[in-house]
Design a protein around this motif. Structure first.
Motif, PDB file in Angstrom:
ATOM      1  N   THR A 159       0.740  -1.145  -0.063  1.00 11.51           N
ATOM      2  CA  THR A 159       0.045  -0.098  -0.089  1.00 11.51           C
ATOM      3  C   THR A 159       1.032   1.402   0.055  1.00 11.51           C
ATOM      4  O   THR A 159       1.899   1.133  -0.074  1.00 11.51           O
ATOM      5  CB  THR A 159      -1.021   0.042   1.081  1.00 11.51           C
ATOM      6  N   ASP A 160       0.312   2.275  -0.043  1.00  8.19           N
ATOM      7  CA  ASP A 160       1.086   3.728   0.004  1.00  8.19           C
ATOM      8  C   ASP A 160       1.892   3.817   1.525  1.00  8.19           C
ATOM      9  O   ASP A 160       2.608   4.666   1.488  1.00  8.19           O
ATOM     10  CB  ASP A 160       0.015   4.867  -0.131  1.00  8.19           C
ATOM     11  N   ARG A 161       1.429   2.979   2.618  1.00  9.35           N
ATOM     12  CA  ARG A 161       2.184   3.125   3.658  1.00  9.35           C
ATOM     13  C   ARG A 161       3.273   2.122   3.718  1.00  9.35           C
ATOM     14  O   ARG A 161       3.956   2.262   4.321  1.00  9.35           O
ATOM     15  CB  ARG A 161       1.396   2.788   4.861  1.00  9.35           C
ATOM     16  N   THR A 162       3.484   1.221   2.708  1.00  5.47           N
ATOM     17  CA  THR A 162       4.586   0.539   2.574  1.00  5.47           C
ATOM     18  C   THR A 162       5.985   1.156   2.385  1.00  5.47           C
ATOM     19  O   THR A 162       5.932   1.937   1.465  1.00  5.47           O
ATOM     20  CB  THR A 162       4.510  -0.651   1.501  1.00  5.47           C
ATOM     21  N   LYS A 163       7.005   1.047   3.004  1.00  5.13           N
ATOM     22  CA  LYS A 163       8.283   1.817   2.878  1.00  5.13           C
ATOM     23  C   LYS A 163       9.344   0.796   2.428  1.00  5.13           C
ATOM     24  O   LYS A 163      10.227   1.000   1.398  1.00  5.13           O
ATOM     25  CB  LYS A 163       8.641   2.415   4.114  1.00  5.13           C
ATOM     26  N   ILE A 164       9.264  -0.489   2.741  1.00  2.00           N
ATOM     27  CA  ILE A 164      10.231  -1.643   1.954  1.00  2.00           C
ATOM     28  C   ILE A 164       9.715  -2.878   1.716  1.00  2.00           C
ATOM     29  O   ILE A 164       8.559  -3.277   2.336  1.00  2.00           O
ATOM     30  CB  ILE A 164      11.025  -1.646   3.293  1.00  2.00           C
ATOM     31  N   VAL A 165       9.920  -3.640   0.450  1.00  2.91           N
ATOM     32  CA  VAL A 165       9.289  -4.662   0.298  1.00  2.91           C
ATOM     33  C   VAL A 165      10.618  -5.491   0.153  1.00  2.91           C
ATOM     34  O   VAL A 165      11.710  -5.153  -0.331  1.00  2.91           O
ATOM     35  CB  VAL A 165       8.727  -4.721  -1.096  1.00  2.91           C
ATOM     36  N   SER A 166      10.715  -6.619   1.035  1.00  2.15           N
ATOM     37  CA  SER A 166      11.911  -7.560   1.157  1.00  2.15           C
ATOM     38  C   SER A 166      11.549  -9.123   0.593  1.00  2.15           C
ATOM     39  O   SER A 166      10.587  -9.549   1.158  1.00  2.15           O
ATOM     40  CB  SER A 166      12.722  -7.558   2.123  1.00  2.15           C
ATOM     41  N   GLU A 189       5.581   1.751  -7.537  1.00  4.12           N
ATOM     42  CA  GLU A 189       4.341   2.519  -7.977  1.00  4.12           C
ATOM     43  C   GLU A 189       3.763   3.064  -6.442  1.00  4.12           C
ATOM     44  O   GLU A 189       3.064   3.979  -6.474  1.00  4.12           O
ATOM     45  CB  GLU A 189       3.350   1.627  -8.468  1.00  4.12           C
ATOM     46  N   HIS A 190       4.164   2.513  -5.416  1.00  6.39           N
ATOM     47  CA  HIS A 190       3.501   2.897  -4.218  1.00  6.39           C
ATOM     48  C   HIS A 190       4.805   3.518  -3.335  1.00  6.39           C
ATOM     49  O   HIS A 190       4.689   3.995  -1.936  1.00  6.39           O
ATOM     50  CB  HIS A 190       2.991   1.683  -3.267  1.00  6.39           C
ATOM     51  N   GLY A 191       5.900   3.966  -3.932  1.00  4.50           N
ATOM     52  CA  GLY A 191       6.998   4.567  -3.176  1.00  4.50           C
ATOM     53  C   GLY A 191       7.768   4.005  -2.375  1.00  4.50           C
ATOM     54  O   GLY A 191       8.764   4.552  -1.814  1.00  4.50           O
ATOM     55  N   ALA A 192       7.708   2.709  -2.351  1.00  9.44           N
ATOM     56  CA  ALA A 192       8.603   1.623  -1.595  1.00  9.44           C
ATOM     57  C   ALA A 192       9.994   1.358  -2.086  1.00  9.44           C
ATOM     58  O   ALA A 192      10.031   1.343  -3.529  1.00  9.44           O
ATOM     59  CB  ALA A 192       7.659   0.510  -1.140  1.00  9.44           C
ATOM     60  N   VAL A 193      10.694   0.954  -1.275  1.00 10.85           N
ATOM     61  CA  VAL A 193      12.003   0.427  -2.146  1.00 10.85           C
ATOM     62  C   VAL A 193      11.951  -1.177  -2.193  1.00 10.85           C
ATOM     63  O   VAL A 193      11.255  -1.703  -1.267  1.00 10.85           O
ATOM     64  CB  VAL A 193      13.301   0.696  -1.388  1.00 10.85           C
ATOM     65  N   MET A 194      12.703  -1.760  -3.041  1.00  7.39           N
ATOM     66  CA  MET A 194      12.718  -3.364  -3.308  1.00  7.39           C
ATOM     67  C   MET A 194      14.066  -4.099  -2.894  1.00  7.39           C
ATOM     68  O   MET A 194      15.034  -3.495  -3.631  1.00  7.39           O
ATOM     69  CB  MET A 194      12.400  -3.668  -4.799  1.00  7.39           C
ATOM     70  N   MET A 195      14.041  -4.913  -1.945  1.00  6.84           N
ATOM     71  CA  MET A 195      15.163  -5.650  -1.573  1.00  6.84           C
ATOM     72  C   MET A 195      14.974  -7.051  -1.885  1.00  6.84           C
ATOM     73  O   MET A 195      13.988  -7.575  -1.691  1.00  6.84           O
ATOM     74  CB  MET A 195      15.392  -5.429   0.072  1.00  6.84           C
ATOM     75  N   VAL A 196      15.853  -7.433  -2.606  1.00  7.92           N
ATOM     76  CA  VAL A 196      15.857  -8.871  -3.161  1.00  7.92           C
ATOM     77  C   VAL A 196      17.087  -9.734  -2.482  1.00  7.92           C
ATOM     78  O   VAL A 196      18.474  -9.378  -2.516  1.00  7.92           O
ATOM     79  CB  VAL A 196      16.082  -8.935  -4.630  1.00  7.92           C
ATOM     80  N   ASP A 197      16.613 -10.717  -1.782  1.00  8.90           N
ATOM     81  CA  ASP A 197      17.712 -11.794  -1.229  1.00  8.90           C
ATOM     82  C   ASP A 197      18.091 -12.733  -2.498  1.00  8.90           C
ATOM     83  O   ASP A 197      17.070 -13.521  -2.887  1.00  8.90           O
ATOM     84  CB  ASP A 197      16.929 -12.321  -0.139  1.00  8.90           C
TER      85      ASP A 197
END
Length: 408
Positions: A159-166, A189-197
């Protein structure tokens, strides 16, 4: 895959409990080929020195090899610049760095951090700790029945409250290959950053961080025929520049005064202390080895191995296999259980026949709970495995089943 590849791995030329070794635990750590072992030996015999500080010949040689390894990693994952390549101890350290530096600076009370049920503990606990510290919400993307994720569930979680997706690129239990490129697009699209393991992906797949458009990508050398103790954090330059170091000391400083200090530029501000010089040298040799064989060939071989193993293992009555049934959706990992037999007992019996598999929760207890099991056994294949290893595994499992049916 060329059958001669196995000859490059001296450790495989031995017997365990009177049987030729079949090593099926590469998801935990891979074996090391002769070129990597020789590169480490040569470094310690001829070039061993600290880097960056000295002006003598050994220091210059060591620095050349260390920074040359950084260039090799940049090219391997197609990063924009060597400034985006940070050498650390491994994937775990890399994820912790992002959580402690980027996370603490950007996550506030009520913000969201989104992960999945299939994450390794190293991609769960740092976010748990960050969420507790900042008063954030830790959310999990629901899994499909076959252990894959749907983009619909991704969109429902972010959502728009999401800051980090990992998210893990390839699951170390299910072998699931996740659509991280598409997830990164949704996160952005929601302004979050994406971390990939990328610990289970970098050894087996071609990686292009620019095409994936992930903000951070982490992987470990020891899973890709390199040494233990060396790993990589890739981060987009503008993000790394804004981040503060979390370890302080020598090497990472520019100026130190009595009451204040300044940091070196990227990437060295994150590499406090004497760096992992020999590990970087070994990682560079590992990359050369994998690229000489070809990542496309490795991926093709592992899909074939997984498909063959699943086909042959599925014929064993009472054996459950977890994860996607379509081999095209999974890497070379087959996780399973024999009904009524604890996976530790299965692994012990297999070891008596010289077959090394992993048993336990695989540092993925939330996923074990989702699967409704306490533990599983796991066979993981790599470039040095062939169909004869699968046949030995199947034979060993049949023997284990027969043994425990007699016992019970």
């Amino acid at each position: 895959m060329n059958p001669e590849i196995k000859s490059y791995f001296p450790i495989l030329n031995q017997e365990i409990n009177g049987h030729p070794l079949v090593y099926l635990d590469s998801a935990a750590t891979s074996q090391k080929p002769t070129p990597v072992i020789e590169a480490l030996k040569e470094y310690y015999e001829f070039d061993n020195s600290n880097v960056h500080r000295g002006v003598h010949t050994l220091g210059n040689r060591a620095t050349e090899k260390y920074e040359g390894a950084r260039e090799k990693v940049q090219q391997f994952i197609k990063a924009n610049s060597t400034q985006e390549i940070v050498f650390l101890r491994g994937t775990t350290t890399a994820i912790n760095l992002v959580a402690q530096s980027y996370g603490r600076a950007n996550v506030e009370e009520g913000d969201e951090i989104v992960i999945t049920y299939m994450e390794h503990h190293s991609n769960i606990i740092p976010w748990q700790q960050l969420a507790k510290e900042r008063g954030a919400v830790l959310k999990y993307i629901e899994l499909e029945e076959d252990g894959t994720i749907s983009l619909e569930n991704v969109r429902a979680a972010i959502t728009d409250r999401t800051k980090i997706v990992s998210m893990v690129y390839v699951s170390n239990v299910l072998g699931t290959m996740n659509p991280v490129k598409e997830v990164a697009k949704i996160a952005h699209e929601h302004g979050a950053v994406m971390m990939v393991d990328g610990a289970q992906a970098a050894p087996h797949l071609k990686i292009d961080v620019q095409d994936l458009d992930c903000d951070f990508f982490a992987f470990s050398g020891h899973k890709m025929v390199g040494p233990t103790g060396i790993g990589v954090l890739y981060g987009k330059k503008h993000l790394l520049e804004a981040m503060e170091p979390v370890e302080f000391g020598g090497e990472m400083i520019d100026f130190v005064g009595l009451y204040d200090s300044t940091w070196k530029e990227l990437p060295w501000k994150f590499e406090g202390g004497t760096p992992i010089i020999a590990g970087a040298v070994g990682l560079a040799a590992a990359i050369d080895f994998l690229q000489d064989i070809g990542l496309d060939e490795i991926e093709k071989h592992e899909h074939h191995m997984a498909a063959t193993a699943m086909d042959k293992m599925s014929k064993i009555e009472g054996l459950d296999i977890y994860g996607p049934t379509d081999p095209a959706k999974r890497a070379g990992i087959v996780t399973f259980n024999l009904k009524e037999v604890h996976p530790h007992d299965v692994a012990t019996v297999l070891d008596m026949s010289g077959i090394a598999v992993r048993a336990g929760h695989h540092c993925a207890q939330p996923l074990m709970k989702w699967l409704d099991v306490t533990a599983t056994a796991r066979a993981s294949f790599y470039l040095y495995n062939d169909e004869s290893d699968i046949d030995r595994l199947v034979e060993g499992l049949r023997s284990a089943k027969e043994y425990f049916s007699d016992v019970f």
